[in-house]
Design a protein around this motif. Structure first.
Motif, PDB file in Angstrom:
ATOM      1  N   ALA A 538      18.636  19.196   0.933  1.00 50.33           N
ATOM      2  CA  ALA A 538      19.806  19.460   1.775  1.00 50.33           C
ATOM      3  C   ALA A 538      20.373  20.839   1.443  1.00 50.33           C
ATOM      4  CB  ALA A 538      20.859  18.385   1.560  1.00 50.33           C
ATOM      5  N   HIS A 539      20.474  21.129   0.154  1.00 49.72           N
ATOM      6  CA  HIS A 539      21.020  22.418  -0.278  1.00 49.72           C
ATOM      7  C   HIS A 539      20.102  23.568   0.119  1.00 49.72           C
ATOM      8  CE1 HIS A 539      22.350  25.477  -3.399  1.00 49.72           C
ATOM      9  NE2 HIS A 539      23.442  25.223  -2.684  1.00 49.72           N
ATOM     10  N   ARG A 540      18.779  23.322   0.133  1.00 53.43           N
ATOM     11  CA  ARG A 540      17.833  24.362   0.538  1.00 53.43           C
ATOM     12  C   ARG A 540      18.036  24.716   2.016  1.00 53.43           C
ATOM     13  NH1 ARG A 540      11.508  23.295  -0.244  1.00 53.43           N
ATOM     14  NH2 ARG A 540      12.223  23.119  -2.414  1.00 53.43           N
ATOM     15  N   VAL A 541      18.199  23.680   2.860  1.00 51.35           N
ATOM     16  CA  VAL A 541      18.449  23.932   4.289  1.00 51.35           C
ATOM     17  C   VAL A 541      19.736  24.734   4.458  1.00 51.35           C
ATOM     18  CG1 VAL A 541      18.969  22.855   6.524  1.00 51.35           C
ATOM     19  CG2 VAL A 541      17.203  21.868   5.056  1.00 51.35           C
ATOM     20  N   PHE A 542      20.766  24.335   3.701  1.00 53.12           N
ATOM     21  CA  PHE A 542      22.053  25.026   3.768  1.00 53.12           C
ATOM     22  C   PHE A 542      21.906  26.493   3.369  1.00 53.12           C
ATOM     23  CE2 PHE A 542      25.876  26.506   1.541  1.00 53.12           C
ATOM     24  CZ  PHE A 542      26.842  26.326   2.507  1.00 53.12           C
ATOM     25  N   SER A 543      21.178  26.752   2.298  1.00 51.03           N
ATOM     26  CA  SER A 543      21.017  28.117   1.791  1.00 51.03           C
ATOM     27  C   SER A 543      20.261  29.006   2.765  1.00 51.03           C
ATOM     28  CB  SER A 543      20.284  28.101   0.440  1.00 51.03           C
ATOM     29  OG  SER A 543      21.000  27.341  -0.503  1.00 51.03           O
ATOM     30  N   GLU A 544      19.341  28.411   3.543  1.00 46.74           N
ATOM     31  CA  GLU A 544      18.521  29.193   4.467  1.00 46.74           C
ATOM     32  C   GLU A 544      19.199  29.425   5.822  1.00 46.74           C
ATOM     33  OE1 GLU A 544      14.881  27.027   4.662  1.00 46.74           O
ATOM     34  OE2 GLU A 544      14.191  27.679   2.666  1.00 46.74           O
ATOM     35  N   MET A 545      20.352  28.794   6.038  1.00 45.86           N
ATOM     36  CA  MET A 545      21.065  28.982   7.305  1.00 45.86           C
ATOM     37  C   MET A 545      21.631  30.395   7.394  1.00 45.86           C
ATOM     38  SD  MET A 545      23.196  25.435   7.887  1.00 45.86           S
ATOM     39  CE  MET A 545      23.905  25.977   9.443  1.00 45.86           C
TER      40      MET A 545
END
Length: 856
Positions: A538-545
């Motif tokens: 979840a945090h990876r998706v957030f960071s790549e936004m």
């Protein structure tokens, strides 16, 4: 002789026709055509036409035929044009029949009027037939009428071809002809031709005409979506009338530029033009979109002064304006007052008030009552009416009445309309009647993106993600495509049941479809991975936004909070503030929950105070419940009770239920009993309060009190929610209940469970029989603990997944203390990471410890 079936012929006894005594009973001969008596009758007929008594005029015409008097073309033309102006096309067609019978040679004026008659009545074939027979009688009016006919009846290409034929015939178009052909080009398909005609117009000077100018405004607005050019055209018109002003205002509103519409209306007022019903309807609609209640009320005053309060069109816009502008209870009162003043109620006004009640968010029952009142009268509901009342049924979760509304729509032949059909599907889905929803979906004549998204969302929310995915693939197969709503629905469905495998599959489809950078989809991915137990993904998706909004930040803070990583949640909250993102009510629920999950009392108090002091956010019940949970979990039960009593709002069942849960955790029966009574007082049919109080008595060994509570529940037909755990293995969800033996591998599961229990007992595990809230022997309690659904699900995960893969189990209730202890030992024994999501939070078991640090 052909006789019109109309009102009785006008009486002319005061104007007797002259006749010899020998021929007294014979009809006047044709020679009397020019007699003074005929002229009197003709004058009377023209007078009837001029004062608007078209039917009386036609009766007089019928009388003339009975006396053998043949009217001339001028007489026929006058009465025919009057029929067209009165939009009484039936009478106009009867006049045409009279013309045929009279065998009078029709001139171009009459023929042009007949083209207009059939054009306006929608019979373009008859109009075209008349035009084709005219040959040398065609004039510029004929061509203009025919071009207008095709343009107005949806045959734009025929209009363009006719215009080209006109040019080739050697005639030069006038302003009416130009206006008609430009109307034909006021769409995306033919706007490029309209641009060529505009170039032709600039050489002729006809574009300065009001009629042509209005047509050009429409072409730029509707054909090119270019409001700037439309406004420039409006500005260079040397002469404008109310129609031109109203048209420009309407196009601004329709294309989402309501502020410009209001500004233009004010310019119109300053220019001295008096707005009509169409102007006021448009500008009131602009106020509704902008929520300009004060200005809307001023316009309402203008409506009253203009005597338009009874006008249905203006009334509908006022109803809508009051409904959209005000969120207080009196908004529907004002809308209803306007509705009641409309004298000639039609389907538009009824639909407007019903929709107003539905949109208010609190008056769905009143909307249904209005619909019932409507169908009792002469006005039939249309597809918009049905869509609104079905929405009301969905909001009330009343599929039974919704089913009756659906039946009425079927009887009126409107159920096949996509707007109604999609609303029916949505209503059944929201009421969790998925079988009926699927039937309604299957019979839809034309399934569009909304239809599929609605049914996919319904299946996703009803825990049937397999069917949702099947429909998703069907959308792709038929070439309908998908949008962000489709993917967010699928991800929500996967998140609800914790099906991370399905979520990962959907993520792959998202990347293939090119939606990975879509903000809404990315937010749904964050939520899905977080709720499925994979907080790092979840945090990876957030960071790549690339672009994060308040939902992105709040979803991530909520994720860290639910997983017990309070420090990371608060750090992210700080980052969000530093990034210039203002928190909202939901953000603060996540922040306060994070503090509650780890007992950060001082931090929780600080953030609760900053809500209003720094951001002007008034606490809601959810925020108060978070604070009660924070204090209650920490054992500060008296302080939690004092906090409830100091609230500026009366505490609801959620707040008292939270305190009751804390009392169960700390074994305080006195405060717990009070909290339970407050819950039951507000929600007498909620089994949760009875269950919690019963468990509280059982934990203190008060078996008689517990039995009484259980008896009360039985008498009120209230059932305790059954504990259930599930795990996803190879994209399939396996569900288990206490002592479940229905699974195909049940024997192997229990055999492995028994072996594991033996091994963890050697490591120091002692069954916590205090968690069994039943009056039974210790051996029975230990055996009962062994059969808890989360233990069964975890063991099934151990025997069904590779060694390095984490085991993720989901439970609908709170994990019991014994299972929590056992999971720590099992994670140490097997070397596996075990993630358990219960009704409150996530527990990450690894190496003999839990992420919650036993504070839960």
């Amino acid at each position: 002789m052909f006789t019109l079936s109309l009102a009785s012929p006008a009486k002319f006894h005061q104007l007797p026709l002259k006749a010899s005594s020998s021929s007294r009973h014979e009809k006047p001969s044709i020679q009397s055509f020019r007699s003074p008596n005929f002229e009197c009758i003709r004058s009377r007929l023209i007078h009837q036409v001029n004062v608007g008594h078209v039917e009386d005029a036609i009766s007089t015409l019928d009388l003339m035929f009975q006396y053998g008097l043949t009217p001339d073309n001028v007489t026929f033309s006058i009465i025919l044009k009057s029929s067209i102006r009165a939009r009484n096309f039936h009478l106009g067609k009867l006049v045409h029949h009279k013309l045929i019978e009279s065998q009078v040679e029709l001139d171009s004026v009459l023929l042009n009027s007949l083209i207009t008659l059939y054009s306006k009545s929608g019979d373009w074939k008859k109009a075209s037939e008349i035009f084709e027979t005219m040959t040398e009688k065609r004039d510029l009016v004929s061509w203009s009428a025919m071009i207008s006919c095709f343009a107005n009846n949806g045959f734009e290409l025929k209009a363009i071809e006719t215009f080209i034929d006109l040019i080739n015939s050697g005639l030069y178009p006038n302003e009416f002809c130009f206006a008609a052909i430009i109307r034909a080009c006021s769409n995306v398909e033919y706007s490029w031709i309209g641009e060529i005609i505009y170039g032709f117009l600039t050489k002729t000077g006809h574009f300065v005409d009001i009629c042509v100018g209005c047509a050009l405004i429409d072409m730029f607005a509707k054909g090119f979506g270019d409001l700037d050019s439309a406004k420039k055209m409006f500005d260079i018109m040397p002469e404008r009338n109310v129609v031109a002003w109203s048209l420009m205002i309407a196009r601004f509103v329709q294309m989402g530029h309501s502020e410009n519409a209001v500004e233009l209306f004010l310019d119109m007022e300053l220019s001295g033009y008096k707005p009509d019903r169409f102007t006021l309807t448009s500008v009131i609609s602009a106020c509704a979109e902008l929520e300009l209640l004060s200005f809307g009320k001023q316009l309402h005053s203008k409506v009253i002064k203009s005597g338009l309060t009874s006008d249905a069109c203006v009334g509908c816009s006022l109803v809508d304006m009051y409904a959209k502008c005000v969120t207080y209870n009196y908004s529907t009162y004002d809308s209803r007052k306007v509705f009641d003043h409309i004298t000639d109620q039609n389907v538009m006004s009824w639909t407007a008030i019903i929709t107003a009640y539905v949109q208010s968010g609190r008056h769905d029952m009143e909307a249904i009552e209005l619909f019932i009142e409507m169908v009792k009268g002469p006005v039939l509901p249309n597809h918009f009416t049905f869509a609104s009342v079905l929405k009301a049924c969905a909001n009330l979760s009343d599929p039974f009445f919704g089913e009756q509304v659906h039946s009425r729509a079927v009887k009126l032949g409107l159920a096949s309309d996509s707007c109604v059909g999609n609303s029916v599907v949505a209503m059944y889905c929201q009421s969790d009647w998925m079988e009926e929803a699927r039937k309604a979906f299957d019979v839809l004549f034309e399934k569009n993106m909304v239809s599929y998204n609605t049914i996919v969302d319904g299946y996703a929310k009803s825990f049937n993600s397999d069917v949702a995915l099947e429909l998703f693939h069907q959308m792709e197969t038929i070439g309908l495509g998908t949008n962000d709503f489709t993917f967010t629905s699928l991800l929500s469905g996967a998140a609800t049941i914790g099906a991370v495998g399905k979520g990962e599959l959907i993520h792959t489809q998202i990347i293939k479809a090119g939606f990975e950078s879509n903000q809404r989809v990315s937010n749904a991915l964050i939520s899905m991975y977080s709720r499925c137990g994979n907080i790092e993904f979840a945090h990876r998706v957030f960071s790549e936004m690339q672009e994060k909004n308040i939902i992105s930040w709040t979803s991530m803070i909520t994720g860290f909070s639910k997983h017990g990583f309070a420090t990371r949640a608060l750090e992210m909250f700080k980052e969000m503030i530093e990034a210039g993102i203002k928190p909202n009510e939901i953000t603060y629920i996540a922040v306060l929950s994070a503090c509650s999950h780890v007992g950060m009392i001082s931090e929780g108090r600080k953030h609760f105070g900053s809500m209003y002091n720094e951001y002007g956010i008034l606490p809601r019940m959810e925020h108060y419940a978070c604070m009660v949970d924070l204090l209650g979990r920490s054992g500060l039960l008296i302080e939690a009770l004092d906090f409830i009593n100091s609230m500026h709002l009366a505490a609801n069942a959620l707040v008292w239920r939270t305190l009751l849960g804390a009392c169960l955790l700390h074994g305080n029966t006195e405060i717990g009993k009070h909290a339970a009574e407050m819950v039951i007082e507000q929600e007498p049919h909620d089994p949760a309060a009875y269950t919690l109080l019963s468990n509280l008595y059982a934990s203190k060994g008060k078996w008689e009190d517990m039995a009484k509570i259980r008896s009360d529940m039985k008498g009120k037909n209230l059932n305790k929610e059954a504990g259930c755990s599930w795990i996803e293995i190879e994209n399939k969800v396996h569900k288990f209940y206490v002592g479940d033996t229905s699974h195909p591998q049940a024997e192997k599961i229990y055999e492995e469970l028994n072996q594991i229990v033996i091994k963890i007992k050697e490591m120091g595990y002692l069954p916590n029989t205090g968690c069994v809230l039943h009056d039974m022997k210790e051996e029975q309690k230990e055996h009962y603990l062994l059969q808890h659904s989360e233990k069964i699900a975890v063991v099934f995960g151990l025997i069904s997944t590779p060694m390095l893969k984490p085991i993720r189990v989901f439970k609908n209730l709170r994990v019991c203390g014994d299972c929590h202890s056992a999971m720590k030992y099992i994670s140490e024994l097997t070397g596996r990471e075990i993630v358990v999501r219960d009704s409150n939070r996530f527990h990450h078991f690894n190496g003999g410890s839990c992420s919650c640090n036993d504070y839960w």
